[in-house]
Each structure stands twice: as structure tokens, then as C-alpha cells.
Design an enzyme around this catalytic site. Structure first.
Site, PDB file in Angstrom:
ATOM      1  N   ASP A 294       0.976  -1.145   0.009  1.00 24.22           N
ATOM      2  CA  ASP A 294      -0.056  -0.284  -0.059  1.00 24.22           C
ATOM      3  C   ASP A 294       1.026   1.223  -0.035  1.00 24.22           C
ATOM      4  O   ASP A 294       1.098   1.725   1.040  1.00 24.22           O
ATOM      5  CB  ASP A 294      -1.025  -0.201   1.200  1.00 24.22           C
ATOM      6  CG  ASP A 294      -1.947   1.408   1.099  1.00 24.22           C
ATOM      7  OD1 ASP A 294      -2.175   1.625   0.125  1.00 24.22           O
ATOM      8  OD2 ASP A 294      -2.533   1.182   2.099  1.00 24.22           O
ATOM      9  N   GLU A 328      -2.525  10.283  -0.768  1.00 26.50           N
ATOM     10  CA  GLU A 328      -3.883   9.415  -0.768  1.00 26.50           C
ATOM     11  C   GLU A 328      -4.186   9.070   0.624  1.00 26.50           C
ATOM     12  O   GLU A 328      -5.376   9.157   0.879  1.00 26.50           O
ATOM     13  CB  GLU A 328      -3.886   8.280  -1.705  1.00 26.50           C
ATOM     14  CG  GLU A 328      -5.135   7.286  -1.773  1.00 26.50           C
ATOM     15  CD  GLU A 328      -5.433   6.537  -0.728  1.00 26.50           C
ATOM     16  OE1 GLU A 328      -6.740   5.944  -0.706  1.00 26.50           O
ATOM     17  OE2 GLU A 328      -4.792   6.255   0.051  1.00 26.50           O
ATOM     18  N   ASP A 356      -4.431  -0.249  -6.133  1.00 23.24           N
ATOM     19  CA  ASP A 356      -4.320  -0.037  -4.873  1.00 23.24           C
ATOM     20  C   ASP A 356      -5.044  -0.735  -3.995  1.00 23.24           C
ATOM     21  O   ASP A 356      -5.624  -0.358  -3.047  1.00 23.24           O
ATOM     22  CB  ASP A 356      -4.838   1.444  -4.803  1.00 23.24           C
ATOM     23  CG  ASP A 356      -4.651   1.964  -3.227  1.00 23.24           C
ATOM     24  OD1 ASP A 356      -3.682   1.572  -2.538  1.00 23.24           O
ATOM     25  OD2 ASP A 356      -5.078   3.056  -2.819  1.00 23.24           O
TER      26      ASP A 356
END
Ligand SMILES: [Zn+2]
Length: 458
Positions: A294, A328, A356
Site C-alpha cells: 500500500d 492518498e 491500490d
């Protein structure tokens, strides 16, 4: 609907049943050959996996951190080395939260230290910490019903994610409100601090962080996640001694916004260079582990999936663009800036694909597009199966590309999710947690989809 319209729709549906949309045999054979070539190259050369190793050696990449800038310059150089036609950094101001070097939660009088991680955006405690009784609740409703009892206490939100759900994102979604809004709810009840059970599928003692939030109308109280095993320990200890106290110490802080960048690289198309097929992920990560899944791995997949065109000398009609979006995790400022740039300069996005959801074994693609388009691309499945793709479904794409307005399709890459929440936002998200074949197969799947979109169009 009048009768004629109904008749036309019925005919169209009937025609589709008799003549399902398929690629003609010649085309399918040719595409499958290319797909095999892409898959073999991805699996044997491990270029992306080795890039991820380098990236992880830089360390975690929380927005605004020195490491994040190091990684950004590294990525810019890599795209240049790969011979992309244009590579640029898109400036954007991002939030800059720093964990500090003190985070502890000790059960008073016992010396028992709980393994915690401050939640992203948390305010610090005073230097001496906060010492208070702990009130365990499973959810906001229970907290509401105990309102008076919450005053002056540390609220311990202890609900586990629902392990009975097959989709771990659904499990996560069902438990993450404790993290994202726990401090608001607890402050509203007069509490002085928050501890949450980590939102994870793994029963280890590693705490999982993630963004939390405050409102200006309520006191901002410090908040941390505790590892699953210590969450059980605290819960048991509270059963034996409901008046036990915990001392919570955090010295995290929010610094002024920092200058950062999205990293963008283009491989120009030979026929329709103004039409862009974008691949991307988010380049920032949380600050434990190195954000290998991630979303360092997702970014590298996005990069390698188009770099493979150059390496295998596959000519692209449309421009292929890789974007590493920043921020993000705690602001989405990179995606917002890219969308602003896209609107103001009228970037013509044909399609965008985001990775993602971890870099595990490929499962499918989730299309945010109209139903006719989705039905049409089902005919690509025999080609996509080369890299293990089982389905194309209607659904969401990804946080960063979802702001792009003019694309015909926004697409999320969907790998197997069974182990993702084990590592998500924690020290478990390391390079070692990535399996090279799983990651490289995903890269191949994305590359094949880009290839089909470029050649076939929608
Ligand atoms: Zn992510």
C-alpha cells in the site's frame, strides 16, 4: 418506454444472446500471443519486483516527509532512465503529520505496556501523558448509551472486523469507523483519549494506523491503535478491574503543509497521442513498514505495465501515462491537483487504471463505466485469462483516478484480498510480504488490459 422502444431493446438483448460479443479468431490468436509474451517477460525478468526492493530500501513515504521526497526523485529518475518521452513532477502542497518518537500506553501500576501506534493526524498528549480510566465499547451506539460514564475516560473501541465476511474490504469497512471517527464520538461524550483495536485480519500484536479525524466544534483528543493481542489483554484486564487506568503518551504533531509532487511519465502514442491511457497508484504510504503493498507495489505495477511496451517493442497508438499520486492516505491532495490540472488543460483521458488493493494474485478488474462498455469488454476475458484475470465487473475504480472526469472507463485492478488487511497500514507491510510472482502477474494483467484498450478501444 413506448412499445417500439421495448421491441428494440428486446431485439438487442435477443441478438446478444445469440451473438455474444466475441473477438474474431484471428484477433484473439494474435492478442493471446502478445499477452503470453507480456506475461512471460513480467514473470521471468522481475523488473518491477526489483524496483520495489529499491523503493522499499528508501523507507516509508508519509506525505511531507523527507523520505517521500527521496522516493519522488528516485521515481522521476527511473522514468527518465526507462526512456519515457516526458517525465515531470507536478507540485502540490500536502499535509505534514509527524509521528514523533514517543508513543506508549501503560496499564498503571502494572508496568504492562500495550503495543500502540498513533492514528494519523492525532494530536499529541501533554508531556506527562494522559492517565485515565478506560471504558471499553464495541460501537458508537454503546458509547451513546453510556454517555455519562465516558466523561474523563479513555474510550477503548474494541470491535473486531467481521472475520466471517469473505471480502476483507467489507470487513474493514464494517470496523474502520472506530478509527476514522472514534475521536469525534469520544470527545462528544467528554472522553480524554481513544484507543482502538487495530482493524486487521491477522491475530498478531502489530498495531495498524490510518487516518483519523476531528471537528473544530469539539476538543481534539489523542488517539492510537493497539495490536490485536494487546487489545485482548486490555479487554480481559478490564473485566478483572474495571477501574484500571492507562497512561497514554504521544508526541506526534501536525507541521505546516509541505511542498510535494505527483510523478508523471508519458510514452507518446503514434496515432492518437492526445488520447491518454493512464495507469497509477498512490506513492505516499503510512510510516511503519515501507508501504510495499500500500501502495508502492501498485505504483510499480502501474509503471512496469507501460514500460513493458517499450521493452517488448509493442507500439502504442494512444499515449500511455503513469502517475504516482501523492497523499492518498491523509489528504488526497495529489489526486485533487491532478484532476484540477486535467480539467484546466483539457487532458483527454481515454481510460485510467489504478492498482491500490495490494499486489496479490490477480482476480479481476472493476469498471466504473457504462453497462454497454462493460458488456463489450467481456470479450477480452479469454486474452486477460493469460495473466489469471477471471472477471470484469461493474464497480468502483480507485481513490486517485476517481476524480478524473472525462475518461470512458475508470478501472480498478482487483487482486485476491485475503491477506491484504494483514499488512495494511502497519509494520507488516514490508518488501518481504510481497510475493514476486503474484506482483509480476498483476503487472502483466494490467499491461494486457492497457494493450487491449489501446488496440481495440471501447
Ligand atoms: Zn492505498
Amino acid at each position: 418506454l413506448n412499445k417500439l422502444n421495448l421491441f428494440i431493446i428486446a431485439c438487442a438483448l435477443f441478438a446478444n444472446m445469440i451473438f455474444p460479443q466475441v473477438l474474431n479468431q484471428e484477433k484473439e490468436k494474435h492478442y493471446r500471443e502478445t499477452a503470453l509474451k507480456i506475461t512471460r517477460e513480467a514473470l521471468t525478468e522481475n523488473v518491477g519486483y526489483e524496483l520495489l526492493r529499491e523503493l522499499c530500501e528508501i523507507g516509508p513515504r508519509l506525505s511531507g516527509s523527507e523520505n517521500s521526497l527521496k522516493a519522488i526523485y528516485w521515481a522521476e529518475q527511473k522514468m527518465k532512465d526507462m526512456g519515457f518521452d516526458s517525465v515531470w513532477l507536478q507540485p502540490v502542497m500536502v499535509p505534514h503529520w509527524d509521528r514523533g518518537n514517543i508513543e506508549s500506553a501503560v496499564i498503571a501500576g502494572t508496568g504492562k505496556e500495550l503495543n500502540i501506534s498513533a492514528l494519523g493526524g492525532s494530536v499529541p498528549t501533554p508531556d506527562e501523558g494522559i492517565t485515565a480510566e478506560v471504558l471499553e465499547v464495541k460501537n458508537f451506539e454503546q458509547l451513546d448509551s453510556l454517555k455519562e460514564k465516558a466523561k474523563g475516560k479513555i474510550i477503548f473501541f474494541s470491535r473486531e472486523l467481521d472475520h466471517g465476511l469473505v471480502n476483507t474490504f467489507a470487513g474493514y469497512g464494517g470496523a474502520v469507523d472506530q478509527r476514522s471517527r472514534g475521536p469525534i464520538k469520544a470527545a462528544a461524550a467528554g472522553a480524554v483519549g481513544v484507543i482502538i483495536r487495530s482493524v486487521t485480519t491477522l491475530h498478531d500484536n502489530v498495531p495498524h494506523t490510518g487516518m483519523t479525524s476531528y471537528v473544530d466544534t469539539l476538543p481534539k483528543i489523542p488517539a492510537a491503535a493497539v495490536g490485536n493481542i494487546d487489545a485482548d489483554f486490555l479487554s480481559d484486564a478490564l473485566k478483572k478491574d474495571p477501574s484500571l487506568k492507562v497512561t497514554l503518551k504521544l508526541n506526534c504533531r501536525t507541521l505546516p503543509d509541505a511542498l510535494s509532487y505527483n510523478v508523471i511519465g508519458d510514452i507518446r502514442g503514434y496515432e492518437k497521442p492526445e488520447e491518454i491511457i493512464l495507469t497509477g497508484g498512490h506513492f505516499d504510504s503510512w510510516d511503519a513498514g515501507c508501504g510495499a503493498h500500500d501502495d508502492g507495489g501498485g505504483c510499480i505495477q502501474a509503471l512496469e505495465s507501460i514500460e513493458l511496451f517499450k521493452r517488448l517493442n509493442i507500439k502504442n497508438k494512444r499515449t500511455l501515462r503513469c502517475v504516482f499520486f501523492i497523499n492518498e492516505e491523509n489528504g488526497i491532495k495529489g489526486a485533487i491537483e491532478y484532476a484540477r490540472f486535467s480539467d484546466s488543460t483539457k487532458q483527454n483521458h481515454y481510460a485510467a487504471i489504478e492498482s491500490d488493493r495490494g499486489v496479490f494474485t490477480p482476480k479481476g478488474f472493476s469498471f466504473d463505466a457504462d453497462s454497454a462498455l462493460i458488456q463489450n469488454v467481456q470479450k477480452w476475458l479469454p486474452v486477460l485469462r493469460t495473466a489469471g484475470i477471471e472477471y470484469i465487473r461493474k464497480g468502483g475504480s480507485g481513490v486517485d483516478i476517481s476524480r478524473i472526469k472525462n475518461a470512458k472507463a475508470l478501472i480498478g485492478y482487483v487482486p485476491d484480498d485475503q491477506r491484504y488487511m494483514d499488512v495494511h497500514h502497519s509494520a507488516n507491510d514490508t518488501f518481504e510480504s510481497v510475493h514476486p510472482r503474484e506482483m509480476q502477474l498483476g503487472t502483466a494483467a494490467i499491461a494486457i488490459l492497457v494493450y487491449l484498450i489501446d488496440l481495440e478501444g471501447f
